[in-house]
Design a protein around this motif. Structure first.
Motif, short mmCIF file in Angstrom:
data_model
loop_
_atom_site.label_atom_id
_atom_site.label_comp_id
_atom_site.label_asym_id
_atom_site.label_seq_id
_atom_site.Cartn_x
_atom_site.Cartn_y
_atom_site.Cartn_z
N UNK A 7 0.83 -1.21 0.00
CA UNK A 7 0.00 0.00 0.00
C UNK A 7 0.86 1.26 0.00
N UNK A 8 2.07 1.16 0.57
CA UNK A 8 2.92 2.35 0.64
C UNK A 8 3.30 2.85 -0.73
N UNK A 9 3.62 1.93 -1.64
CA UNK A 9 3.97 2.32 -3.00
C UNK A 9 2.78 2.92 -3.73
N UNK A 10 1.59 2.33 -3.51
CA UNK A 10 0.38 2.86 -4.16
C UNK A 10 0.07 4.27 -3.69
N UNK A 11 0.23 4.51 -2.38
CA UNK A 11 -0.05 5.85 -1.85
C UNK A 11 0.96 6.86 -2.39
N UNK A 12 2.22 6.42 -2.56
CA UNK A 12 3.23 7.30 -3.16
C UNK A 12 2.79 7.74 -4.55
N UNK A 13 2.32 6.77 -5.36
CA UNK A 13 1.88 7.08 -6.71
C UNK A 13 0.67 8.01 -6.70
N UNK A 14 -0.25 7.76 -5.76
CA UNK A 14 -1.44 8.63 -5.68
C UNK A 14 -1.03 10.07 -5.41
N UNK A 15 -0.13 10.28 -4.45
CA UNK A 15 0.28 11.64 -4.11
C UNK A 15 1.07 12.29 -5.23
N UNK A 16 1.89 11.50 -5.93
CA UNK A 16 2.65 12.08 -7.04
C UNK A 16 1.72 12.47 -8.18
N UNK A 17 0.73 11.64 -8.48
CA UNK A 17 -0.25 11.98 -9.51
C UNK A 17 -1.05 13.23 -9.10
N UNK A 19 -9.87 1.75 0.70
CA UNK A 19 -9.15 0.51 1.09
C UNK A 19 -7.86 0.34 0.32
N UNK A 20 -7.21 1.45 0.00
CA UNK A 20 -5.91 1.39 -0.65
C UNK A 20 -5.95 1.14 -2.13
N UNK A 21 -7.14 1.22 -2.75
CA UNK A 21 -7.24 1.02 -4.21
C UNK A 21 -6.83 2.31 -4.92
N UNK A 22 -5.66 2.23 -5.58
CA UNK A 22 -5.07 3.41 -6.17
C UNK A 22 -5.93 4.04 -7.25
N UNK A 23 -6.44 3.22 -8.18
CA UNK A 23 -7.21 3.74 -9.31
C UNK A 23 -8.47 4.43 -8.82
N UNK A 24 -9.18 3.77 -7.89
CA UNK A 24 -10.41 4.35 -7.34
C UNK A 24 -10.11 5.70 -6.69
N UNK A 25 -9.04 5.74 -5.93
CA UNK A 25 -8.69 6.97 -5.22
C UNK A 25 -8.40 8.09 -6.20
N UNK A 26 -7.60 7.82 -7.23
CA UNK A 26 -7.25 8.86 -8.20
C UNK A 26 -8.47 9.34 -8.98
#
Length: 1323
Positions: A1096-1106, A1144-1151
């Motif tokens: 999840x840490x890598x996914x959250x990094x990508x979310x914040x960078x996007x 729940x840590x789903x990167x695509x949904x969050x973005x």
């Protein structure tokens, strides 16, 4: 002149005797009136407090010089010692200095020698005086015996001297037979010579004997009749006897004398035989008959003024007799048979001539004891006296109006006397004016009291309509701008303190300062309209007839400012008394005042242009506006007028003029007209700076001040006044503390405070108190060094206990001042990207001057050099740790400190060093104040969660065998006992209401109806089954609702560009160390909640960078020196992280959600990162570094808090803290660490579904929930610490949803309108 006691000569003794005799003769009356020797001693002991001439007595001057010459050097020496100690931080205030110097002086050898010498000399002087007195007494007795032999009548004459000296006055004591004979001789039927001789004898008799004689009633009648004797000498002797009686007899005797005198005057005016002058004739005070009459009235008036000081000691009936006889006299109206005959002067005219401001009535109304009687008699018997006073005011006003001519000059008063010549004649017009002033003062005093106001309405002669209380106030107000002004060359009674405008203003000021009076008298639209009448005319260009319009308008402005300074008055000025019923088509008083103020600033009022008093007039009306724009609701009304810009322009103009002022040349004339003009310019410049500064009292006002470009100058001005301990203004009750806290919540405000020297002064003062405050105590009372493993002194931390002494109080105040100052925006500007010094050596005299130094010297004590540089190591380090604990409650501050200074590792290392080393290896931790506080901070900064999700160790020791049950640690992970059990997931998909809502979201209908339906369903579920809205259900709800809103153009507030979330596009992007630490904290919290999995840490990094890349497309370039605007967003993105956990840590949904969400208005307030230097904000707002969550949300939180929870609002003001600062902290981090995760989800969902204004209602609900705690912690002086450190225990969003809906019904139109206007906020 003074003489040395060691060389005391006969001349010195004689001189001292004369000085002492002068003092005793001056206080003779006070001493002889004392009932006992003890009372006389008390009078002498307190003479300085009661005698205004005390310091003018030669004996007192002599003593002062003698003490100064003898003890001056001792006092100077002790003062220098204390002052030098204070400069090193050892002292604790002026009072302590005075006490210390006094004590040391009294203990000195010089003082003992002086007292011994003084006593010896004074004993000689007093003994000589006593001997002389005894000789005088023997001589007087001898003379008395000789006189008795010469006078067969058994009495001797008295010259009736007016002197009060006991050396010129003596009494003849008589028995009852002699007094009876005296009464018979004073019968008016007796020959004149017999009566005069008897009167001489009466004057020499003690008044107490006369008043107690059996024939007093007959004597009183004879005296009353004899007052009308044509022989002025005889009547004067009676008046002297009366005066002597008044000054030396008790009330039970003097009341009879007074009532007889009043009765005589009553009969005098009622009798047709006496030549009472008419109004048209005027009064010639050289006329013997008038002189006699005025003497009688004056004696009456002097007694009226004195009697209130002692009549409370006597039965009420005595006082009632005096009051009734007075009111009866003043109500006398002589029956004039001929209607055309000129009006005769009534008694009240003569009383007014001698007591123009009705001081007698003021004294009678002061105490409830007499006021009750006066008001009862006025109501039941003598209301005509009030009617006559009102009648006189009406008459005078009508005479003023009728005198107005085409040149707007009022010509009422004659110009018969000039300069300061003695006045001997009063014309009818002058007498009418004098009676008017007397009536005005009497009515003004009457209106202060509720029973007095109950006497209205009154009906006047020859008038059908009644004069109500409001009518009278309007009449008073019209005197301000309708009263006459005479030419300056003529000295008239209209000048100075007797000007109608000044007198009326004084009356209105007293009414304004009393809440109940102001509410009943002034808080009405009719009164406000009367005050604004000349202003309306000036705005409309209507011709006005006002003498001295500048002075009149300044008086009006003063009254308006006093009205607007009180809550009810402010509401009346802003909304016409009722916010909901204020007419939209008519401007309230607030609009009129600000329009006129802008015209004054623009010098666009032709009548007033060019006048010398224009700056004072401008300042007076700006001050009225200041009472409005210093509040949230007032600023809302005034903002459209751009008053801040007008004031700023005026200040810039004054500033440019002051820069041209030449430097003063030594020896030049300092009072020349040029210097006076330059001084006026500088005063005007400071006044305008002060007015601009007061915009900083509210969040939105601070933004407006920042946009004027004058923030730095205003803060410098504030610091100069603050350092001189000057009051903010006459109407403000609190100091600059609130403004400082307001500024510290923003980046530009913090920078301005730093540049002004305020922060340096604060830290320097802190260091003096903390490090130098106990030095004197340590010398005499050294503290013991703890040797036990458990140091119980850690329970006595100055920052944990209630204030017990002056030093602890100063430490607490310094601590709270730093807490108020160090919000995250301030911290980032003051320490961002800066290393701590970590010097190898610190001088003991090296004083910290900035926040970095405080962190280095008090918090991060990672070297022996730092520890050894502290005088009070334990106290100072605990202070620093407590400060760190409060600062770390702001998660952005915590991440900044951790990323820059690795505070957690520093604290862990400190705990390692706090372990007892044994032969077997590391032993137990030493438990002391520092280790307990460190343990608390380590748990606090490493655990994330609400009140039910983490357990924080206490800071105090328990009683018993296990005083500190909390395990300490020096490495991670934390002991399990600090972790609460993770919440369990539940499936609520079978709920019928939830299914309806989900169905509505899947099949959207017509937008307005559909949105309203979804919101209704959401509220129903939240109130009945709030736990349903959680987990995946919550994610689905907000995901679908935001999707449909973003597809509706009417709901899209921001225009957004298409963004493809391709991971390849962000490979070259990097995250700051703050963001990386924030990600670790988020993932740790998410795993605890069972919401995230590995990776999840890598996914959250990508979310914040996007998000960074996506939002940078909507940023603008700004020119600013603020650190927070130099790079990316200064804090961590708590909202995006919250959404990541909800999904729940789903990167695509969050973005996807965040992209859609960014088009909605609510994103501006929930997602702070969204509007960082955004193109959607005006450029000046973007460059200010102030976020809409502060100048909009926090601003309206303060406004609603004042209206809905006034006690809480007042508590904040008294503590010097602001609701806006703590709300900015709560909202910035989405209530992380303050609410449990389920409530954070409900907060976000509520704002998304119900609207951005629910963010404000949510904050008000939190304050409502905390009301009792807030009031309690205001009393214990730790409100800001409580609000920042404590989680919101037992707060549930669903419990307050109905309350929030009630707030929405009242405030939504105003709040949503302003929230939608953030794109044009500065205009």
């Amino acid at each position: 002149m003074w003489m040395k006691m060691s060389h005391f000569s006969c001349e010195d003794e004689a001189l001292l005797q004369s000085m002492l005799r002068q003092l005793l003769q001056s206080v003779k009356e006070k001493i002889t009136g004392a009932p006992s020797v003890e009372c006389a001693e008390e009078i002498l002991l307190h003479l300085e407090e009661t005698d205004e001439n005390f310091h003018n007595y030669e004996f007192v001057k002599y003593l002062r010089q003698y003490i100064c010459s003898t003890l001056g050097s001792v006092i100077e020496e002790e003062t220098e010692k204390c002052t030098s100690a204070q400069n090193q931080g050892e002292g604790s205030g002026y009072d302590t200095l005075v006490q210390h110097v006094t004590k040391k002086t009294q203990e000195s050898k010089e003082y003992r020698e002086m007292m011994h010498s003084l006593k010896n000399v004074m004993m000689v002087v007093v003994e000589s005086l006593i001997n002389k007195f005894e000789e005088d007494q023997m001589r007087n007795k001898e003379m008395h015996r000789k006189t008795k032999k010469e006078q067969h009548s058994a009495y001797y004459t008295d010259n009736c001297s007016d002197s009060d000296s006991s050396f010129n006055q003596s009494y003849t004591f008589m028995n009852q037979e002699q007094l009876q004979l005296l009464v018979e001789r004073l019968d008016p039927a007796q020959p004149k010579e017999v009566r005069q001789e008897a009167m001489q004898t009466l004057c020499s008799a003690p008044p107490s004997d006369v008043l107690n004689c059996e024939s007093w009633s007959n004597l009183r009648k004879h005296l009353t009749m004899s007052l009308s004797d044509p022989d002025s000498t005889f009547s004067d002797r009676i008046l002297r006897f009366y005066a002597k009686t008044f000054s030396s007899s008790p009330l039970n005797m003097t009341r009879e004398v007074y009532t007889s005198l009043a009765k005589h005057l009553e009969l005098y005016f009622l009798s047709g035989e006496n030549c009472v002058p008419t109004i048209s004739d005027g009064i010639d005070i050289t006329n013997p008959e008038i002189i006699r009459l005025l003497k009688k009235v004056r004696l009456l008036n002097e007694y009226q003024r004195e009697v209130p000081s002692f009549w409370i000691r006597h039965p009420e009936k005595y006082m009632e007799e005096i009051v009734e006889s007075t009111l009866l006299l003043l109500s006398v109206k002589r029956d004039q048979r001929h209607l055309v005959s000129p009006k005769l002067l009534d008694p009240v005219y003569f009383l007014a001539l001698l007591d123009i401001k009705a001081v007698w009535f003021k004294k009678w109304m002061h105490a409830n004891y007499s006021r009750t009687v006066v008001l009862r008699l006025l109501e039941k018997k003598y209301k005509s006296l009030i009617n006559a006073s009102v009648q006189q005011c009406v008459y005078y006003f009508e005479s003023c109006e009728s005198a107005v001519d085409a040149t707007s000059r009022v010509n009422v008063l004659p110009q018969q006397y000039r300069s300061n010549n003695q006045k001997t004649f009063y014309s009818g017009q002058e007498l009418q004016y004098i009676y008017f002033v007397h009536s005005l003062c009497l009515l003004g005093r009457l209106l202060i009291y509720k029973q007095g106001r109950n006497l209205f309405p009154v009906q006047l002669e020859n008038r059908k309509d009644f004069i109500s209380l409001t009518d009278l106030l309007v009449l008073f107000i019209r005197f301000i701008y309708c009263s006459p002004t005479c030419p300056k060359i003529t000295l008239t009674v209209h000048t100075g303190n007797y000007s109608p405008a000044i007198l009326v203003t004084e009356v209105l000021q007293i009414l304004c300062d009393r809440t109940e009076c102001a509410t009943e008298c002034l808080y009405s639209n009719t009164v406000i309209d009367a005050l604004l009448h000349p202003i309306h005319n000036l705005l409309n260009g209507t011709e006005i007839y006002i003498n001295c319009p500048e002075t009149s308008l300044i008086h009006i402005a003063d009254i308006l400012a006093r009205i607007a300074a009180v809550e009810d008055g402010l509401s009346l000025v802003l909304y016409g008394g009722n916010m909901s019923s204020a007419k939209k088509d008519s401007l309230t008083a607030g609009h009129t005042i600000v329009q006129f103020t802008k015209k004054l600033l623009d010098e666009n009022v032709s009548v007033l242009s060019g006048t010398e008093m224009l700056p004072a007039l401008k300042g007076a009306f700006i001050f009225v506006c200041r009472q409005m724009y210093g509040t949230c609701e007032g600023l809302q009304v005034l903002t459209p007028y751009g008053l801040h810009k007008s004031i700023a322009d005026a200040w810039k103009k004054a500033s440019s003029l002051s820069e041209r002022i030449p430097t003063p040349v030594p020896g030049a004339d300092s009072i020349s007209s040029g210097n006076q003009e330059s001084q006026n310019i500088m005063v005007w410049e400071e006044t305008l700076l002060d007015d601009l500064l007061n915009f900083a009292a509210t969040p939105k006002g601070l933004l407006l001040l920042q946009n004027t470009g004058a923030l730095n100058e205003c803060v410098t001005f504030m610091f100069s006044r603050f350092s001189k301990k000057r009051q903010v203004s006459g109407c403000e009750r609190f100091s600059y503390g609130v403004m400082v806290t307001q500024m510290a919540a923003t980046s530009p405000g913090a920078v301005a405070l730093q540049r002004s020297g305020f922060i340096k002064a604060l830290i320097t003062e802190l260091w003096a108190v903390l490090e130098c405050g106990r030095d004197d105590l340590r010398v005499t009372h050294p503290s013991s060094t703890p040797v036990d493993p458990i140091d119980r002194s850690c329970q006595k931390n100055a920052l944990q206990l209630p204030v017990q002494d002056d030093l602890n109080h100063q430490i607490l105040q310094s601590f709270l001042a730093l807490v108020n100052l160090l919000s995250y925006p301030a911290i980032y500007e003051l320490i961002g990207d800066q290393e701590i010094p970590n010097k190898p050596e610190y001088s003991l005299r090296e004083v910290p001057t900035n926040v970095i130094d405080v962190i280095d010297r008090l918090i991060i004590l990672n070297s022996e050099a730092k520890i050894h540089s502290l005088f009070n190591y334990e106290q100072s380090h605990i202070f620093g740790l407590r400060l760190l604990s409060v600062l770390c409650c702001d998660l952005d501050t915590l991440l900044l400190l951790e990323s820059q200074y690795k505070v957690s590792q520093v604290l862990l290392n400190a705990q390692k060093e706090n372990v007892i080393e044994t032969s077997e290896g590391p032993g137990n931790f030493i438990i002391d104040g520092i280790s307990v506080e460190t343990n608390h901070i380590l748990v606090r900064i490493n655990l994330t969660g609400g009140p039910a999700e983490r357990i924080l160790p206490q800071r105090v020791l328990n009683k018993g065998t296990d005083p500190y049950p909390w395990p300490m640690f020096s490495s991670y992970p934390l002991p399990r006992c600090y972790l609460s059990e993770a919440p369990k997931k539940a499936d609520f998909r079978q709920d019928s209401d939830l299914n309806k809502l989900l169905a509505s979201l899947k099949n959207p209908e017509k937008q307005p109806v559909w949105i309203e339906n979804c919101r209704r369903q959401f509220c129903k579920i939240m109130k009945a089954k709030p736990d349903v809205i959680s987990g995946t259900i919550l994610a689905e709800l907000i995901e679908k609702f935001v999707l449909h809103l973003s597809e509706n153009p009417s709901e899209c507030y921001f225009s957004t560009e298409e963004y493809e979330a391709d991971d390849a596009n962000v490979k070259n992007e990097s995250l700051s160390s703050v963001q990386q630490l924030g990600i670790k904290m988020t993932v740790r919290y998410g795993k605890y909640l069972n919401l995230l999995k590995d990776g999840a840490e890598n996914d959250l990094c990508l979310v914040l960078m996007h998000c960074d890349k996506f939002l940078k497309q909507q940023q603008t370039s700004v020119q600013s020196s603020l650190r927070c605007l130099q790079e990316g967003y200064a804090g961590y993105d708590w909202f995006a992280s919250s959404v990541f956990l909800i999904m729940s840590g789903e990167r695509e949904k969050t973005l996807t959600f965040l992209q859609q969400f960014s088009s909605l208005l609510i994103s501006a307030f929930l997602w702070l990162r969204r509007l960082h230097v955004s193109v959607h904000l005006p450029i000046d707002t973007a460059e200010s570094g102030i976020h809409p969550i502060y100048f909009c949300s926090a601003h309206y939180i303060e406004m609603l808090l004042k209206a809905e929870l006034p006690l809480v609002f007042s508590a904040f003001h008294m503590s010097g803290f602001t609701p806006s600062q703590i709300c900015q902290q709560w909202l910035s981090q989405c209530f992380w660490n303050y609410l449990d995760w389920s409530e954070i989800c409900h907060y976000i969902a509520t704002c998304i579904f119900l609207g951005p204004d629910y963010q404000i209602y949510m904050s008000i609900s939190v304050f409502k929930h905390l009301q009792q705690d807030i009031l309690q912690h205001t009393q214990t002086q730790d409100l800001q610490v409580f609000l920042k450190e404590e989680a919101l225990h037992r707060f549930r969003v669903s419990d307050y949803l109905e309350y929030m809906e009630s707030l929405e019904a009242t405030y939504r139109p105003v709040l949503l309108r302003d929230m939608r206007n953030i794109r044009m906020q500065s205009t």
